[in-house]
Motif scaffolding. Structure first.
Motif, PDB file in Angstrom:
ATOM      1  N   THR A  41      43.543 -26.112  61.295  1.00 45.85           N
ATOM      2  CA  THR A  41      44.720 -25.783  61.596  1.00 45.85           C
ATOM      3  C   THR A  41      45.007 -25.567  63.022  1.00 45.85           C
ATOM      4  O   THR A  41      44.458 -24.646  63.591  1.00 45.85           O
ATOM      5  CB  THR A  41      44.819 -24.408  60.508  1.00 45.85           C
ATOM      6  OG1 THR A  41      44.666 -24.729  59.136  1.00 45.85           O
ATOM      7  CG2 THR A  41      46.470 -23.886  60.831  1.00 45.85           C
ATOM      8  N   ARG A  84      47.968 -24.119  65.726  1.00 48.00           N
ATOM      9  CA  ARG A  84      49.109 -23.259  66.072  1.00 48.00           C
ATOM     10  C   ARG A  84      49.653 -23.216  67.166  1.00 48.00           C
ATOM     11  O   ARG A  84      48.951 -23.157  68.097  1.00 48.00           O
ATOM     12  CB  ARG A  84      48.689 -21.742  65.798  1.00 48.00           C
ATOM     13  CG  ARG A  84      49.847 -20.594  65.510  1.00 48.00           C
ATOM     14  CD  ARG A  84      49.289 -19.423  64.984  1.00 48.00           C
ATOM     15  NE  ARG A  84      48.362 -18.818  65.401  1.00 48.00           N
ATOM     16  CZ  ARG A  84      48.218 -18.163  66.672  1.00 48.00           C
ATOM     17  NH1 ARG A  84      49.238 -17.984  67.288  1.00 48.00           N
ATOM     18  NH2 ARG A  84      46.918 -17.478  67.026  1.00 48.00           N
ATOM     19  N   GLY A  96      54.603 -20.435  66.835  1.00 52.38           N
ATOM     20  CA  GLY A  96      54.217 -20.106  65.549  1.00 52.38           C
ATOM     21  C   GLY A  96      53.964 -21.285  64.488  1.00 52.38           C
ATOM     22  O   GLY A  96      53.597 -20.829  63.319  1.00 52.38           O
ATOM     23  N   ASP A  97      54.348 -22.308  64.871  1.00 57.54           N
ATOM     24  CA  ASP A  97      54.131 -23.388  63.909  1.00 57.54           C
ATOM     25  C   ASP A  97      52.753 -23.652  63.556  1.00 57.54           C
ATOM     26  O   ASP A  97      51.796 -23.483  64.330  1.00 57.54           O
ATOM     27  CB  ASP A  97      54.913 -24.680  64.282  1.00 57.54           C
ATOM     28  CG  ASP A  97      56.231 -24.580  64.608  1.00 57.54           C
ATOM     29  OD1 ASP A  97      56.965 -24.155  63.667  1.00 57.54           O
ATOM     30  OD2 ASP A  97      56.873 -24.789  65.692  1.00 57.54           O
ATOM     31  N   ARG A  98      52.381 -24.165  62.378  1.00 57.59           N
ATOM     32  CA  ARG A  98      51.152 -24.252  61.994  1.00 57.59           C
ATOM     33  C   ARG A  98      51.134 -25.726  61.421  1.00 57.59           C
ATOM     34  O   ARG A  98      51.721 -26.323  60.535  1.00 57.59           O
ATOM     35  CB  ARG A  98      50.566 -23.611  60.971  1.00 57.59           C
ATOM     36  CG  ARG A  98      50.677 -21.882  61.452  1.00 57.59           C
ATOM     37  CD  ARG A  98      50.120 -20.815  60.346  1.00 57.59           C
ATOM     38  NE  ARG A  98      50.081 -19.683  60.838  1.00 57.59           N
ATOM     39  CZ  ARG A  98      49.069 -19.065  61.370  1.00 57.59           C
ATOM     40  NH1 ARG A  98      47.897 -19.475  61.337  1.00 57.59           N
ATOM     41  NH2 ARG A  98      49.219 -17.716  61.774  1.00 57.59           N
TER      42      ARG A  98
END
Length: 533
Positions: A123, A125, A129-131
């Motif tokens: 994941t 980031r 703040g986008d994942r």
């Protein structure tokens, strides 16, 4: 994000030479991928480093992709050594020609990448703040992409503008009539100083460590030479890949001690007058034997004396602290001749110690120099800086920055134990910065592409090196470096330019062709030293 999709086969961090080719390779193999780039366009280090005089020190016909025959035939370089704007145009052309931009998100800085063992995915980031998640995380973050903050007391007090070569403004900076001070005489400074001197009212160069620099003899690309190379470009590329420097420079297998002084001088003179890195290939032992290196170091120092009119200034420009080549040798256009100008002053900080930057200039032991603006050509937190900026966590939440706290640890410079499916392009433990970077990048991208194809074809979810293989490779990298003169210089190769950074020789000094052979053998032996699950 420019795309609503957040799950991919691979996420690539960085859109320079390595990131663009990695995206092309992944798409060619049928994988979905997203490239995340902090800049507003492609280019990587060539996007940010747009300072006056910024230019590659590898010839344009070699500093370019070889993966597409039409591309390498159709692109016309204008100069022997390409300048930053032309390299930027070239990479933009590549991105457009192969439709790569639709899979790149610009103005996006990655701040974290965490591995999830149950799903065997990463994941990633972003600062916004986008994942995003992906099976594979590939770091194409560049070896020279994080500017080094200079240790210059009082810098924050200076009232005028301060420019760093690695974060130069997109708009032109006008130095006309200005009193300009430059800190830094490595590659960036050596390129910027002659250009700034032509415009500034007065230029003061604050030198801490003199550089070894040889002339580029740059000029318009010879059409006949271009036709000759392009008539059999594949052979030129093959020769580059078969060389230890990643480029053809006519390496001589003889020792410098095998010939007499006169013959040695002729060899150095021939290579010097051709320009560029060729002088490093004059004899096989220049980077391994101090007495051999002394002969070429003395030759270049004499050339510096000949290029500088004032004997006293020339002596202050001579490097004595390290052997030639143990810091990256600079390739210049009129660098030493710039100190013959009436509007240029050299301040040797070894003799005239820096005290502080003031509101109006720079104060040394001999007094204050009043300035209107400052230029910092103070280099980079090389090879590990960009990786350590990201909060990368592998199995059990282990932080890569902590693992690398005493120095980077990789297997082949491609992967690191405890971080499955994390690939490094041109990372520490690979030849990268000691070679033609584009040659090194293509090899790494192609190896990584074949590796991922192998995993998918054989039903494997993860790959990571064993601790034993990694330890063995780190020992080998250190052993090879210890057989050379490289450790004798306090260079960025060792991280010596960054206070508190572990002094570990980071690149692999065994040569590109030797390294590629070892990588191929590992793959051919069912990825020896890796655990595939």
């Amino acid at each position: 994000m420019s795309d609503t999709t957040t799950e991919f086969d691979a996420i690539v961090v960085g859109a320079g030479f390595s990131g663009l080719y990695m995206l092309y390779e992944l798409r060619r193999r049928g994988l979905t991928a997203r490239v995340l780039e902090a800049g507003s366009d492609v280019g990587g280090t060539w996007y940010w480093n747009r300072y006056p005089g910024a230019r590659c020190d590898v010839e344009s016909l070699d500093y370019s992709y070889s993966f597409d025959e039409d591309l390498q035939q159709e692109w016309k370089w204008t100069e022997r050594y390409p300048a930053q704007p032309e390299i930027q145009r070239y990479l933009a052309h590549v991105a457009d020609r192969f439709g790569l931009r639709k899979d790149i998100t610009f103005d996006t800085r990655v701040v974290a990448a965490h591995y999830d063992p149950p799903s065997a995915t990463w994941t990633v980031r972003t600062e916004a703040g986008d994942r995003l998640t992906a099976r594979y995380c590939i770091l194409a973050t560049g070896c020279l992409s994080v500017p080094k903050a200079p240790e210059i007391p009082g810098l924050e007090d200076f009232r005028g503008p301060v420019y760093h070569t690695a974060t130069w403004p997109e708009s032109d900076v006008d130095f006309s009539g200005k009193r300009v001070g430059v800190f830094g005489t490595g590659s960036s400074g050596v390129q910027a100083i002659p250009v700034i001197a032509q415009q500034a009212g007065h230029l003061t160069v604050f030198q801490r460590t003199p550089a070894f620099s040889v002339p580029a003899f740059n000029g318009p690309l010879d059409p006949e030479w271009e036709r000759e190379i392009k008539a059999d470009y594949a052979e030129r590329r093959r020769q580059n890949r078969a060389s230890e420097a990643g480029l053809v420079r006519g390496d001589n297998p003889q020792s410098a001690h095998d010939v007499d002084d006169e013959q040695r001088q002729r060899e150095y003179e021939t290579r010097y007058t051709k320009g560029g890195f060729g002088i490093l290939g004059a004899y096989a032992d220049l980077m391994a034997d101090q007495r051999a290196n002394d002969t070429v170091s003395d030759f270049v120092r004499q050339k510096i004396r000949e290029r500088v009119t004032d004997p006293e200034v020339a002596e202050r420009l001579l490097p004595w602290e390290y052997p030639l080549g143990t810091k990256r040798i600079c390739v210049d256009t009129d660098y030493y001749e710039t100190f013959n100008r009436d509007n240029v002053t050299l301040v040797d900080l070894r003799r005239d110690a820096l005290e502080t930057v003031t509101e109006n200039g720079v104060r040394t032991a001999r007094g204050e120099v009043e300035l209107d603006c400052l230029v910092l050509a103070t280099g980079f937190d090389a090879m590990t800086g960009a990786v350590n900026r990201i909060d990368i966590r592998g199995r059990d939440g282990a932080a890569l920055a902590e693992k690398w706290g005493a120095g980077p640890r990789t297997y082949l410079g491609l992967a690191t134990a405890g971080f499955p499916n994390l690939f490094l392009l041109a990372g520490p433990g690979s030849p990268s910065v000691l070679t033609n970077m584009v040659t090194a990048i293509e090899q790494h991208v192609e190896w990584t592409g074949r590796c991922i194809e192998h995993l998918r074809t054989h039903g494997y979810r993860t790959i990571e090196p064993t601790v034993e293989a990694e330890d063995g490779w780190v020992d080998h990298v250190n052993e090879v470096a210890s057989m050379t003169l490289f450790p004798k210089a306090a260079s960025w190769y060792l991280g010596a330019n960054v206070p508190g950074k572990p002094r570990i020789f980071m690149p692999y000094a065994g040569g590109f062709a030797t390294y590629e052979k070892q990588c191929d053998e590992v793959a051919e032996q069912d990825y020896r030293g890796f655990v595939l699950k």
